[in-house]
Motif scaffolding. Structure first.
Motif, mmCIF file in Angstrom:
data_model
loop_
_atom_site.group_PDB
_atom_site.id
_atom_site.type_symbol
_atom_site.label_atom_id
_atom_site.label_comp_id
_atom_site.label_asym_id
_atom_site.label_seq_id
_atom_site.Cartn_x
_atom_site.Cartn_y
_atom_site.Cartn_z
ATOM 1 N N GLN A 39 0.824 -1.216 0.000
ATOM 2 C CA GLN A 39 0.000 0.000 0.000
ATOM 3 C C GLN A 39 0.856 1.263 0.000
ATOM 4 O O GLN A 39 0.499 2.260 -0.618
ATOM 5 C CB GLN A 39 -0.958 0.005 1.198
ATOM 6 N N ASP A 40 1.983 1.212 0.697
ATOM 7 C CA ASP A 40 2.906 2.360 0.761
ATOM 8 C C ASP A 40 3.699 2.552 -0.531
ATOM 9 O O ASP A 40 4.400 3.549 -0.678
ATOM 10 C CB ASP A 40 3.909 2.184 1.904
ATOM 11 N N GLY A 41 3.639 1.562 -1.431
ATOM 12 C CA GLY A 41 4.400 1.650 -2.673
ATOM 13 C C GLY A 41 5.825 1.151 -2.557
ATOM 14 O O GLY A 41 6.606 1.277 -3.502
ATOM 15 N N PHE A 42 6.183 0.617 -1.406
ATOM 16 C CA PHE A 42 7.530 0.090 -1.214
ATOM 17 C C PHE A 42 7.714 -1.205 -2.009
ATOM 18 O O PHE A 42 8.638 -1.335 -2.800
ATOM 19 C CB PHE A 42 7.786 -0.140 0.277
ATOM 20 N N ILE A 43 6.822 -2.165 -1.806
ATOM 21 C CA ILE A 43 6.878 -3.406 -2.588
ATOM 22 C C ILE A 43 6.078 -3.213 -3.869
ATOM 23 O O ILE A 43 4.903 -2.853 -3.825
ATOM 24 C CB ILE A 43 6.338 -4.609 -1.795
ATOM 25 N N GLN A 44 6.747 -3.448 -4.993
ATOM 26 C CA GLN A 44 6.112 -3.329 -6.302
ATOM 27 C C GLN A 44 5.613 -4.679 -6.807
ATOM 28 O O GLN A 44 4.556 -4.765 -7.409
ATOM 29 C CB GLN A 44 7.102 -2.739 -7.311
ATOM 30 N N LEU A 45 6.394 -5.718 -6.585
ATOM 31 C CA LEU A 45 6.075 -7.090 -6.984
ATOM 32 C C LEU A 45 6.670 -8.030 -5.956
ATOM 33 O O LEU A 45 7.682 -7.714 -5.334
ATOM 34 C CB LEU A 45 6.702 -7.431 -8.352
ATOM 35 N N GLY A 46 6.100 -9.203 -5.817
ATOM 36 C CA GLY A 46 6.693 -10.166 -4.906
ATOM 37 C C GLY A 46 6.005 -11.509 -4.957
ATOM 38 O O GLY A 46 4.850 -11.613 -5.353
ATOM 39 N N GLY A 47 6.758 -12.534 -4.584
ATOM 40 C CA GLY A 47 6.190 -13.865 -4.508
ATOM 41 C C GLY A 47 7.256 -14.925 -4.371
ATOM 42 O O GLY A 47 8.447 -14.659 -4.505
ATOM 43 N N PRO A 48 6.802 -16.162 -4.092
ATOM 44 C CA PRO A 48 7.741 -17.265 -3.899
ATOM 45 C C PRO A 48 8.351 -17.746 -5.205
ATOM 46 O O PRO A 48 7.728 -17.658 -6.262
ATOM 47 C CB PRO A 48 6.872 -18.355 -3.267
ATOM 48 N N LEU A 49 9.565 -18.261 -5.124
ATOM 49 C CA LEU A 49 10.244 -18.842 -6.275
ATOM 50 C C LEU A 49 10.035 -20.354 -6.359
ATOM 51 O O LEU A 49 10.347 -20.958 -7.363
ATOM 52 C CB LEU A 49 11.746 -18.544 -6.216
ATOM 53 N N GLY A 50 9.555 -20.964 -5.301
ATOM 54 C CA GLY A 50 9.285 -22.388 -5.333
ATOM 55 C C GLY A 50 10.330 -23.252 -4.663
ATOM 56 O O GLY A 50 10.145 -24.448 -4.501
#
Length: 98
Positions: A39-50
């Motif tokens: 929400q703050d705009g700090f994280i743009q994308l993210g997720g697990p690599l597996g």
């Protein structure tokens, strides 16, 4: 132009690989913290690599800024450890054309 960083995090000593993410101890607190960073705009994308690692693309002024923000994560040091923080110059971006 924004300064982006790629952050690699790996499972920490309290992460139980036999349980789903949502069943890990402290999940709700961690999820609220991460949602706030989005929400703050700090994280743009993210997720697990597996493979037990997680990747985040963040917008921050420096590696120190990134590490400081992530240190406040309830899972920092217990469920997630920072492997690397690297500056990233985006040259190709289909989301922003024209």
């Amino acid at each position: 132009m924004p300064t982006f960083h790629v952050v690699l995090r790996q499972a920490g000593p309290q992460f139980d690989r036999s349980r789903p993410l949502e069943e890990q101890s402290g999940w709700e607190e961690h999820a609220r913290f991460m949602d706030a960073l989005v929400q703050d705009g700090f994280i743009q994308l993210g997720g697990p690599l597996g493979d037990g690692r997680v990747v985040h693309v963040v917008q921050a002024g420096s590696e120190d800024d990134v590490r400081e923000r992530l240190a406040a994560d309830p899972w920092s040091g217990s469920h997630l450890l920072v492997d690397a923080v690297e500056p990233w110059t985006i040259r190709l971006d289909a989301r922003r054309t024209g």
